[in-house]
Design a protein around this motif. Structure first.
Motif, mmCIF file in Angstrom:
data_model
loop_
_atom_site.group_PDB
_atom_site.id
_atom_site.type_symbol
_atom_site.label_atom_id
_atom_site.label_comp_id
_atom_site.label_asym_id
_atom_site.label_seq_id
_atom_site.Cartn_x
_atom_site.Cartn_y
_atom_site.Cartn_z
ATOM 1 N N CYS A 162 15.451 -84.408 10.617
ATOM 2 C CA CYS A 162 14.308 -85.365 11.274
ATOM 3 C C CYS A 162 14.187 -84.707 12.628
ATOM 4 O O CYS A 162 13.214 -85.196 13.369
ATOM 5 C CB CYS A 162 14.499 -86.892 11.181
ATOM 6 S SG CYS A 162 15.788 -87.271 12.092
ATOM 7 N N ASP A 171 15.805 -93.974 4.124
ATOM 8 C CA ASP A 171 15.967 -92.719 4.381
ATOM 9 C C ASP A 171 16.905 -91.890 3.387
ATOM 10 O O ASP A 171 17.330 -92.625 2.424
ATOM 11 C CB ASP A 171 16.590 -92.492 5.711
ATOM 12 C CG ASP A 171 17.193 -91.046 6.131
ATOM 13 O OD1 ASP A 171 16.336 -90.333 6.169
ATOM 14 O OD2 ASP A 171 18.272 -90.894 6.523
ATOM 15 N N ALA A 183 11.995 -87.562 6.751
ATOM 16 C CA ALA A 183 11.509 -86.258 7.573
ATOM 17 C C ALA A 183 11.828 -84.999 6.785
ATOM 18 O O ALA A 183 11.565 -83.948 7.384
ATOM 19 C CB ALA A 183 12.165 -86.459 8.927
ATOM 20 N N ARG A 210 8.109 -85.411 5.527
ATOM 21 C CA ARG A 210 7.768 -85.080 6.967
ATOM 22 C C ARG A 210 6.251 -85.132 7.476
ATOM 23 O O ARG A 210 6.270 -85.772 8.449
ATOM 24 C CB ARG A 210 8.227 -83.529 7.102
ATOM 25 C CG ARG A 210 8.223 -83.083 8.475
ATOM 26 C CD ARG A 210 8.814 -81.741 8.757
ATOM 27 N NE ARG A 210 10.255 -82.063 8.483
ATOM 28 C CZ ARG A 210 11.005 -80.702 8.570
ATOM 29 N NH1 ARG A 210 10.551 -79.457 9.003
ATOM 30 N NH2 ARG A 210 12.318 -80.791 8.113
ATOM 31 N N CYS A 224 5.582 -88.359 9.042
ATOM 32 C CA CYS A 224 6.103 -88.731 10.325
ATOM 33 C C CYS A 224 5.138 -88.517 11.622
ATOM 34 O O CYS A 224 4.127 -87.550 11.636
ATOM 35 C CB CYS A 224 7.445 -87.990 10.464
ATOM 36 S SG CYS A 224 8.689 -88.539 9.115
ATOM 37 N N TYR A 279 10.891 -86.192 14.736
ATOM 38 C CA TYR A 279 9.997 -86.715 13.753
ATOM 39 C C TYR A 279 10.259 -88.248 13.639
ATOM 40 O O TYR A 279 11.319 -88.306 12.884
ATOM 41 C CB TYR A 279 10.131 -85.830 12.434
ATOM 42 C CG TYR A 279 9.738 -84.460 12.413
ATOM 43 C CD1 TYR A 279 8.417 -84.272 12.274
ATOM 44 C CD2 TYR A 279 10.603 -83.547 12.303
ATOM 45 C CE1 TYR A 279 7.899 -82.886 12.369
ATOM 46 C CE2 TYR A 279 10.125 -82.114 12.367
ATOM 47 C CZ TYR A 279 8.842 -81.729 12.527
ATOM 48 O OH TYR A 279 8.319 -80.528 12.391
ATOM 49 N N LYS A 328 9.579 -92.151 12.050
ATOM 50 C CA LYS A 328 8.871 -92.963 11.194
ATOM 51 C C LYS A 328 8.345 -94.211 11.771
ATOM 52 O O LYS A 328 8.793 -95.113 11.753
ATOM 53 C CB LYS A 328 10.053 -93.331 10.109
ATOM 54 C CG LYS A 328 10.707 -92.007 9.490
ATOM 55 C CD LYS A 328 11.803 -92.197 8.619
ATOM 56 C CE LYS A 328 12.456 -90.994 8.253
ATOM 57 N NZ LYS A 328 13.843 -91.438 7.638
ATOM 58 N N ASP A 329 6.849 -94.244 12.037
ATOM 59 C CA ASP A 329 6.374 -95.070 12.553
ATOM 60 C C ASP A 329 5.787 -95.997 11.384
ATOM 61 O O ASP A 329 5.070 -95.936 10.556
ATOM 62 C CB ASP A 329 5.057 -94.503 13.312
ATOM 63 C CG ASP A 329 4.025 -95.514 14.093
ATOM 64 O OD1 ASP A 329 4.408 -96.759 13.919
ATOM 65 O OD2 ASP A 329 3.153 -95.141 14.623
ATOM 66 N N SER A 335 14.521 -91.937 14.415
ATOM 67 C CA SER A 335 13.690 -91.923 13.243
ATOM 68 C C SER A 335 12.885 -93.369 13.480
ATOM 69 O O SER A 335 11.652 -93.408 13.013
ATOM 70 C CB SER A 335 14.589 -91.933 11.934
ATOM 71 O OG SER A 335 14.886 -90.812 11.494
ATOM 72 N N TYR A 336 13.519 -94.450 14.192
ATOM 73 C CA TYR A 336 12.958 -95.670 14.166
ATOM 74 C C TYR A 336 12.831 -96.096 15.889
ATOM 75 O O TYR A 336 12.769 -97.346 16.015
ATOM 76 C CB TYR A 336 13.364 -96.641 13.341
ATOM 77 C CG TYR A 336 15.005 -96.836 13.560
ATOM 78 C CD1 TYR A 336 15.530 -97.479 14.699
ATOM 79 C CD2 TYR A 336 15.957 -96.305 12.883
ATOM 80 C CE1 TYR A 336 17.071 -97.688 14.999
ATOM 81 C CE2 TYR A 336 17.388 -96.364 12.907
ATOM 82 C CZ TYR A 336 17.908 -96.991 14.237
ATOM 83 O OH TYR A 336 19.339 -97.123 14.181
#
Length: 272
Positions: A58, A107, A164, A189, A192, A199, A201-202, A222-223
């Motif tokens: 990611c 994930d 990702a 991906r 993202c 990358y 993750k929204d 990622s978060y």
């Protein structure tokens, strides 16, 4: 082979994968305070300069920026749990059987499986992936207890794979991994947000209530937009004695009964 292909063709060794990581952030895994995993240090997904992470990781190659403490979502994304009118939700309408359930984003790499281009004798799956006209064999190891974990999670939640990694790798892995149809949707991906070299993750782009959304991931990067919605897990590579996923099941069984995930996760962080 073009210059880009040449620059990503070198495989990264496992030592580099383990030892190269971003600055650690986030809360301890809920299960780790009461299990053998409490003695393990979380390892973030590594940065890489190789083909391996052009598929899986990611983080973008050659990006050395640490995760900033004040990271914010892009302005086009609202932070009140709704999606901006200019952004189409990532997830489809909730299925009737999942109405009222918490949405759990799970994930893939180093959370459920570990993959490598290096041949592995005990690989659970071997996935052919074509890159720049060449087919590469990807060897995939399943994390211990991943079957029990996914089966139970699918019974309790609206589960979504959120990785990702590229779809041409992650999709066939998911086909083989998910025997029970646990994943209602799969996000790769392109779903993202590229933010400060990562990358991300929204969760606000999902089209789900943030109070009923959780992300399970080994990578704090990622978060970073929604750390209060995260259940961190220890990165997994090849330790077949690992019990992280098994230890998480009782916690998620309790969590499935709440209306607001923030209350429970905040309490767990206080205990941890």
């Amino acid at each position: 082979m073009d210059n880009h292909s040449t620059s990503i063709i070198t495989q990264v060794s496992r030592d580099e994968e383990v030892n190269t990581h971003l600055q650690e952030k986030g809360a301890q895994s809920p299960a780790s305070s009461s299990s053998s995993s409490s003695s393990k240090k979380r390892k973030n997904k590594p940065q890489s300069r190789g083909l391996f992470h052009s598929l899986f990781c990611c983080f973008c190659p050659d990006e050395s920026e640490h995760i900033p403490d004040n990271s914010k979502p892009p302005l086009l994304v609202e932070e009140n749990g709704s999606v901006s009118k200019t952004v189409k939700p990532l997830l489809p309408q909730i299925r009737s059987q999942d109405v009222g359930k918490i949405c759990v984003l799970i994930d893939l790499d180093e959370t459920l499986v570990h993959s490598s281009f290096k041949p592995v004798n005990n690989a659970d799956f071997i996935i052919p992936v074509e890159i720049d006209g060449t087919v590469h064999q990807v060897y995939v190891l399943k994390r211990p207890h991943v079957d029990e974990f996914l089966q139970r999670m699918g019974e309790l939640f609206e589960c979504v794979l959120f990785t990702a990694s590229l779809a041409k790798y992650a999709d066939p892995v998911s086909d083989l991994l998910d025997k029970w149809g646990t994943f209602r949707s799969r996000l790769f991906r392109e779903s993202c947000v590229f933010h400060r070299g990562n990358y991300v993750k929204d969760l606000s782009r999902l089209g789900r209530d943030l109070k009923k959304s959780i992300i399970i991931d080994n990578s704090p990067a990622s978060y970073i937009f929604h750390p209060d919605n995260a259940v961190p897990v220890v990165s997994w590579f090849d330790d077949m004695s690992d019990t992280e996923l098994l230890d998480l099941i009782p916690f998620f069984e309790r969590l499935s009964k709440v209306d607001d995930v923030y209350t429970v996760l905040k309490q767990q962080r206080t205990i941890s």
